[in-house]
Enzyme design. Structure first.
Site, PDB file in Angstrom:
ATOM      1  N   ASP A  99       1.136  -1.033   0.101  1.00  0.00           N
ATOM      2  CA  ASP A  99      -0.202  -0.091   0.240  1.00  0.00           C
ATOM      3  C   ASP A  99       0.659   1.415   0.328  1.00  0.00           C
ATOM      4  OD1 ASP A  99      -2.961   1.624   0.774  1.00  0.00           O
ATOM      5  OD2 ASP A  99      -1.246   2.057   1.437  1.00  0.00           O
ATOM      6  N   GLU A 183      -1.254  -1.037  -5.418  1.00  0.00           N
ATOM      7  CA  GLU A 183      -2.892  -0.319  -5.470  1.00  0.00           C
ATOM      8  C   GLU A 183      -2.309  -0.065  -7.185  1.00  0.00           C
ATOM      9  OE1 GLU A 183      -3.995   2.417  -2.811  1.00  0.00           O
ATOM     10  OE2 GLU A 183      -1.678   2.142  -2.499  1.00  0.00           O
ATOM     11  N   CYS A 247     -12.470  -3.957   7.183  1.00  0.00           N
ATOM     12  CA  CYS A 247     -11.366  -4.588   8.019  1.00  0.00           C
ATOM     13  C   CYS A 247     -10.596  -5.674   7.372  1.00  0.00           C
ATOM     14  CB  CYS A 247     -12.300  -4.463   8.909  1.00  0.00           C
ATOM     15  SG  CYS A 247     -11.397  -5.471  10.466  1.00  0.00           S
ATOM     16  N   CYS A 250     -12.354  -8.952   9.862  1.00  0.00           N
ATOM     17  CA  CYS A 250     -13.947  -9.373   9.172  1.00  0.00           C
ATOM     18  C   CYS A 250     -14.747  -8.793   8.698  1.00  0.00           C
ATOM     19  CB  CYS A 250     -14.365  -8.729  10.659  1.00  0.00           C
ATOM     20  SG  CYS A 250     -15.206  -6.965  10.357  1.00  0.00           S
ATOM     21  N   CYS A 266     -11.619  -1.272  13.462  1.00  0.00           N
ATOM     22  CA  CYS A 266     -13.005  -1.338  12.480  1.00  0.00           C
ATOM     23  C   CYS A 266     -14.103  -1.326  14.333  1.00  0.00           C
ATOM     24  CB  CYS A 266     -12.920  -2.764  12.524  1.00  0.00           C
ATOM     25  SG  CYS A 266     -14.637  -3.741  11.883  1.00  0.00           S
ATOM     26  N   CYS A 269     -15.364  -5.146  14.108  1.00  0.00           N
ATOM     27  CA  CYS A 269     -15.246  -6.375  15.549  1.00  0.00           C
ATOM     28  C   CYS A 269     -14.341  -5.729  16.693  1.00  0.00           C
ATOM     29  CB  CYS A 269     -13.866  -7.221  14.330  1.00  0.00           C
ATOM     30  SG  CYS A 269     -12.814  -6.839  13.846  1.00  0.00           S
ATOM     31  N   ASP A 276      -2.214   1.663   6.756  1.00  0.00           N
ATOM     32  CA  ASP A 276      -1.682   1.452   4.948  1.00  0.00           C
ATOM     33  C   ASP A 276      -0.934  -0.278   5.743  1.00  0.00           C
ATOM     34  OD1 ASP A 276      -1.263   4.179   4.807  1.00  0.00           O
ATOM     35  OD2 ASP A 276      -0.022   4.208   5.681  1.00  0.00           O
TER      36      ASP A 276
HETATM   37 ZN    ZN Z   1     -13.360  -5.801  11.707  1.00  0.00          ZN
END
Ligand code: ZN
Length: 315
Positions: A99, A183, A247, A250, A266, A269, A276
């Site tokens: 990234d 990317e 995230c 999850c 997140c 979760c 990054d």
């Molecule tokens: Zn999460």
């Protein structure tokens, strides 16, 4: 001019001293490049004669053309086009996601972070002082020329450091990982966007210029290009959409997940990570998926490009 009237390109401009110094020589004959010793070579430049250069890279067999250029520090280079040897994949099946950030130049899915070196604070201060001095100097004066040369020298130092970082980072990635996910930000269109295109002239040109400068400073485009040359067929370009707000643990996606520029937390979760690195892990996972598809037949990487090898001219 044909491209200009075809509306795909801007109007051709004149070359400018200090900006486009350099020329290309074609139809080079076999005897036109010769080695004098371990470190010194000689090249025949039409209308000039034999010019010595420091043999700092392998010069490819049967060169057909070369390019002579001069950088802002006044150093002369001769470049012979050559496709670099691809680096062999380690064969571990490992996939890495990279990234790019502006502050941090590259974050890896492995958690490593590396950034391209820039000028030191003392050097930046000196540069600023020189730029101010240049503004006060009379154009065309001896002093103006001297200050400008000093600025060029400092800028060349920064460019050298960045290039060195790009070479080391790309080689390291190509050696350590089988598949490299990056990317696909298409830097060239982003940096061009400030000036605008022919259909849509730019807005907020001044504000965007700052961002574009830092994008360029991160040297991302060149890093990807070098990766593709060193690891042909192993670089997977990934659409970066949502990679920074999803995230990795999850899969919950929300703009609010990004607590700040640096921290990802997140909302579903509670997973917390460097923003990054979290994005790099998403890039890795997408790249791994694309690479599996590619094995079924779709090509993943673009064509190889010829990369000139730079050789420093002596004298
Ligand atoms: Zn999460």
């Amino acid at each position: 001019m044909a491209n200009f009237f075809g509306k795909t390109h801007r109007k051709p401009t004149w070359r400018k001293r200090g900006q486009s110094d350099g020329f290309r020589i074609v139809a080079v004959k076999t005897g036109d490049v010769r080695r004098l010793s371990r470190n010194i070579g000689e090249v025949r430049v039409p209308k000039v004669g034999w010019v010595r250069f420091r043999w700092s890279r392998a010069v490819p067999e049967g060169v057909r053309s070369f390019r002579v250029s001069r950088d802002t520090a006044g150093r002369w280079f001769v470049a012979f086009a050559a496709i670099p040897e691809p680096i062999a994949a380690p064969g571990t099946g490992q996939v890495v996601g990279v990234d790019r950030g502006v502050a941090v130049s590259a974050a890896l899915s492995s958690g490593e972070m590396t950034s391209a070196p820039t000028l030191r604070d003392s050097e930046k201060a000196r540069l600023l002082g020189l730029v101010r001095k240049l503004a006060r100097a009379e154009k065309g004066s001896h002093r103006h020329r001297k200050v400008k040369a000093a600025i060029g020298k400092l800028k060349a130092r920064e460019i050298d450091r960045r290039k060195d970082w790009i070479e080391k980072t790309s080689t390291d990635l190509a050696r350590r990982f089988d598949i490299i996910g990056v990317e696909d930000l298409n830097v060239s269109t982003m940096t061009r966007s400030a000036k605008g295109t022919i259909e849509a002239p730019g807005k907020n040109v001044r504000q965007k210029a700052g961002l574009n400068r830092s994008i360029l400073a991160a040297g991302w485009g060149r890093l990807v290009t070098r990766l593709e040359q060193k690891a042909p067929g192993r670089v997977v370009k990934v659409n970066p959409r949502f990679t920074s707000q999803t995230c990795n643990t999850c899969g919950y996606r929300a703009p609010g997940n990004r607590e700040s520029q640096a921290v990802f937390r997140c909302a579903a979760c509670g997973h917390q990570a460097n923003a990054d690195v979290n994005a790099a892990r998403n890039v890795r996972d997408i790249a791994a998926g694309l690479a599996v598809n590619a094995r079924r037949g779709d090509p993943v990487a673009g064509p190889e490009k010829r990369e000139p090898q730079l050789v420093l001219l002596s004298g």
